[in-house]
Design an enzyme around this catalytic site. Sequence first.
Site, PDB file in Angstrom:
ATOM      1  N   HIS A 189      52.970 -27.582 -18.505  1.00  0.00           N
ATOM      2  CA  HIS A 189      54.296 -28.145 -18.793  1.00  0.00           C
ATOM      3  C   HIS A 189      54.881 -27.342 -19.952  1.00  0.00           C
ATOM      4  CE1 HIS A 189      57.149 -31.620 -19.206  1.00  0.00           C
ATOM      5  NE2 HIS A 189      57.124 -31.278 -20.487  1.00  0.00           N
ATOM      6  N   ASP A 224      57.959 -26.820 -22.491  1.00  0.00           N
ATOM      7  CA  ASP A 224      59.114 -27.501 -23.102  1.00  0.00           C
ATOM      8  C   ASP A 224      60.147 -26.489 -23.559  1.00  0.00           C
ATOM      9  OD1 ASP A 224      56.830 -29.864 -24.520  1.00  0.00           O
ATOM     10  OD2 ASP A 224      58.277 -30.226 -22.901  1.00  0.00           O
ATOM     11  N   GLY A 248      61.860 -33.736 -28.528  1.00  0.00           N
ATOM     12  CA  GLY A 248      62.062 -32.925 -29.723  1.00  0.00           C
ATOM     13  C   GLY A 248      60.791 -32.451 -30.374  1.00  0.00           C
ATOM     14  N   PHE A 249      59.857 -33.378 -30.595  1.00  0.00           N
ATOM     15  CA  PHE A 249      58.692 -33.005 -31.388  1.00  0.00           C
ATOM     16  C   PHE A 249      57.414 -33.642 -30.868  1.00  0.00           C
ATOM     17  CE2 PHE A 249      61.220 -30.948 -34.544  1.00  0.00           C
ATOM     18  CZ  PHE A 249      62.425 -31.643 -34.539  1.00  0.00           C
ATOM     19  N   ASP A 294      55.574 -38.333 -20.347  1.00  0.00           N
ATOM     20  CA  ASP A 294      55.611 -37.233 -21.313  1.00  0.00           C
ATOM     21  C   ASP A 294      55.885 -37.777 -22.715  1.00  0.00           C
ATOM     22  OD1 ASP A 294      57.637 -34.193 -21.551  1.00  0.00           O
ATOM     23  OD2 ASP A 294      55.880 -34.889 -22.654  1.00  0.00           O
TER      24      ASP A 294
HETATM   25  O1  LIG Z   1      58.169 -32.716 -25.194  1.00  0.00           O
HETATM   26  C1  LIG Z   1      57.535 -33.534 -25.818  1.00  0.00           C
HETATM   27  C2  LIG Z   1      58.208 -34.126 -26.992  1.00  0.00           C
HETATM   28  O2  LIG Z   1      59.515 -33.580 -27.071  1.00  0.00           O
HETATM   29  C3  LIG Z   1      56.167 -33.901 -25.289  1.00  0.00           C
HETATM   30  O3  LIG Z   1      55.712 -32.841 -24.468  1.00  0.00           O
HETATM   31  C4  LIG Z   1      55.077 -34.401 -26.149  1.00  0.00           C
HETATM   32  O4  LIG Z   1      55.528 -35.181 -27.163  1.00  0.00           O
HETATM   33  C5  LIG Z   1      54.059 -33.443 -26.723  1.00  0.00           C
HETATM   34  O5  LIG Z   1      52.805 -34.116 -26.710  1.00  0.00           O
HETATM   35  P1  LIG Z   1      52.286 -35.192 -27.791  1.00  0.00           P
HETATM   36  O6  LIG Z   1      52.137 -34.482 -29.115  1.00  0.00           O
HETATM   37  O7  LIG Z   1      53.308 -36.270 -27.847  1.00  0.00           O
HETATM   38  O8  LIG Z   1      50.949 -35.679 -27.266  1.00  0.00           O
END
Ligand SMILES: O=C(CO)[C@@H](O)[C@H](O)COP(=O)(O)O
EC number: 5.1.3.1
Length: 211
Positions: free
Chosen positions: A24, A26, A133-134, A166
């Site tokens: 995946h 982003d 975003g994060f 996600d």
């Molecule tokens: O795109 C996002 C947040 O924007 C997600 O792909 C996840 O937030 C990343 O993984 P985690 O750190 O939440 O497990």
Amino acid sequence: MCADLGNLERDIRELDAAGVDFYHIDVMDGKFAPNFTLGPDFVKTVRRITDKPLDIHLMIEEPERYIDLFAECEVEMISIHQESTPNLQRALAQIQSRGIKAGVAINPATSLDFLDYVYNVTDYVVVMTVNPGFAGQKFLPAMYKKIAELHERISTYDRDIEIQVDGNIGAETIPGCKENGATMYVLGTSAVFNSHHSLEENVANTRELFK
Ligand SMILES: O=C(CO)[C@@H](O)[C@H](O)COP(=O)(O)O
């Protein structure tokens, strides 16, 4: 976005060996989502390293302008946000016209009602369980009900539509997502990319949650 970008090939090779199902990726533009991340050249680099399916998550405004650019990167899946374009039906059909699975992503605050007229051009729905975003955010518990409602709504359709979740997907949240009907799981820092164990160990431990 959660991989060690300074050792990308190493991470991908380890994840390939661990038997992940897809990657995946982003993509953020600093406008639709409050962050900047990866672009087509990054996708082409990943494509050169692995044969696994690539799932491109466009968290960008006007995604229809960039579908062909990412389609040229030889990807298998592209998701766009319902909130990001007034031409959602046409954009999803554009993705499918390239022989690529079309995903529609919805933010936590977005109602499933906005999907009523696009299921016929949708191969998967991305239920954002955090705000885009994060990495490292907390799962929004109200999304369990949304996953269950979506599962009920698509079960009336005569075509397979996957439910992808996600955001903060890991040991604490996978059981509830699975119970409510999720079928694809995006694994970031919560399950795989953390220093507690190796990537291979984290993937194996996560697989156990599905047995
Ligand atoms: O795109 C996002 C947040 O924007 C997600 O792909 C996840 O937030 C990343 O993984 P985690 O750190 O939440 O497990």
